[in-house]
Design a protein around this motif. Structure first.
Motif, PDB file in Angstrom:
ATOM      1  N   VAL A   1      -7.901   3.038   2.984  1.00 25.93           N
ATOM      2  CA  VAL A   1      -7.362   4.384   2.467  1.00 25.93           C
ATOM      3  C   VAL A   1      -8.211   5.046   1.730  1.00 25.93           C
ATOM      4  O   VAL A   1      -9.073   5.334   1.534  1.00 25.93           O
ATOM      5  CB  VAL A   1      -6.380   3.647   0.632  1.00 25.93           C
ATOM      6  CG1 VAL A   1      -5.862   3.884   0.354  1.00 25.93           C
ATOM      7  CG2 VAL A   1      -5.617   1.959   1.612  1.00 25.93           C
TER       8      VAL A   1
ATOM      9  N   TYR B   1       0.755  -1.055   0.161  1.00 27.95           N
ATOM     10  CA  TYR B   1       0.109   0.048  -0.071  1.00 27.95           C
ATOM     11  C   TYR B   1       0.533   1.384  -0.199  1.00 27.95           C
ATOM     12  O   TYR B   1       2.216   0.962   0.890  1.00 27.95           O
ATOM     13  CB  TYR B   1      -0.485   0.026   1.035  1.00 27.95           C
ATOM     14  CG  TYR B   1      -2.207  -0.851   1.466  1.00 27.95           C
ATOM     15  CD1 TYR B   1      -3.357  -0.309   0.360  1.00 27.95           C
ATOM     16  CD2 TYR B   1      -2.077  -2.417   1.228  1.00 27.95           C
ATOM     17  CE1 TYR B   1      -4.956  -1.167   0.889  1.00 27.95           C
ATOM     18  CE2 TYR B   1      -2.884  -3.281   1.322  1.00 27.95           C
ATOM     19  CZ  TYR B   1      -4.290  -2.547   1.027  1.00 27.95           C
ATOM     20  OH  TYR B   1      -5.560  -3.468   1.010  1.00 27.95           O
TER      21      TYR B   1
ATOM     22  N   THR C   1      -2.931   5.304   3.773  1.00 24.21           N
ATOM     23  CA  THR C   1      -3.458   4.594   4.043  1.00 24.21           C
ATOM     24  C   THR C   1      -3.141   4.818   5.272  1.00 24.21           C
ATOM     25  O   THR C   1      -1.648   4.807   6.676  1.00 24.21           O
ATOM     26  CB  THR C   1      -2.652   2.998   4.210  1.00 24.21           C
ATOM     27  OG1 THR C   1      -2.346   3.179   2.479  1.00 24.21           O
ATOM     28  CG2 THR C   1      -2.689   1.986   4.292  1.00 24.21           C
TER      29      THR C   1
END
Length: 255
Positions: free
Chosen positions: A149, A125, A130
């Motif tokens: 997210v 990610y 995030t």
């Protein structure tokens, strides 16, 4: 009429894409008035918006972002971030953290899962957009993993979110997951894509590390399967639906 306006305001708040709540509230105040927006039902809907979108709020104890959800809130209204050893309340009127306290929660499986989740997110990610939360619910005997997210690029007229929630029953080792995604593109138009899918499985292993590995592997496999399906959908939309809508040549007739 006031009750109808309240219903309209609640519906618009609930359906507002991520990154646009402030503007929606501003427009609602202009249309339905401050009296309607000051109703408790409307304030509760705004509060629920933060929970439902796994929003990250800043707490005063650790000065860090904490993901909130009904799954990480106790009967007294405190949200928990056990990794940061903090619990806090959010005021219905202010929408901000009004009471924060340090708290100690000891659970070896929770700690093992948080370590594995952090490594997974760091690898897969964009960490600047995030947030996550790993919560041990002693009353329900389960571990909750939240992945949130929020990817916003309002100058380029788009915003999106990827929200996944995973619950591990510590007795049966059953895993229940939910993944929601929303993208919103609004340059000279208004296009939204919404996804809501569920997963079921079981964790394996005897010790905490093995169970944590199994849970995170299940999360990874499930999220990857959704990503692969989305790529197929995008390819099909682009080739079979969006491309035919575009003008073959500009109005000059020159390529």
């Amino acid at each position: 009429m006031s009750s109808e306006f309240v219903s309209v305001a609640k519906y618009i708040i609930k359906k507002t894409p991520i990154g646009h709540l402030g503007k929606s509230l501003e427009n609602l105040r202009a249309v339905v008035g401050e009296e309607v927006m000051d109703k408790d039902d409307v304030k509760k809907e705004i509060h629920a918006y933060g929970e439902n979108h796994l929003s990250a709020v800043n707490n005063d104890v650790t000065n860090s972002k904490v993901v909130i959800s009904p799954l990480t809130k106790d009967s007294e209204g405190f949200y928990y971030d056990q990794g940061q050893k903090v619990k806090f309340k959010i005021g219905l009127e202010s929408g901000a953290v009004e009471e924060a306290q340090s708290v100690e929660v000891h659970n070896d499986l929770r700690d093992a899962i948080e370590q594995k989740v952090k490594k997974y997110l760091e690898k897969c990610y964009k960490m600047d957009v995030t947030r996550y939360n790993v919560y041990f619910d002693s009353g329900a005997n389960k571990i909750v993993v939240l992945i949130s997210v929020h990817n916003l690029n309002l100058k380029s007229f788009w915003s999106g979110e990827w929200l996944s929630t995973w619950e591990l029953d510590m007795g049966s080792k059953h895993i229940k997951g939910t993944l929601k995604a929303n993208t919103y593109y609004y340059e000279e138009g208004n296009i939204q894509f919404n996804l809501d899918t569920k997963f079921d499985g079981n964790a394996k292993g005897g010790d905490n590390n093995a169970i944590a590995d199994s849970l995170v592997e299940f999360i990874k496999t499930s999220e990857n399967s959704v990503q692969l399906e989305l790529e197929k959908v995008y390819d099909e939309l682009s080739e079979n639906y969006i491309k035919p809508l575009r003008r073959k040549l500009p109005v000059t007739g020159t390529k």
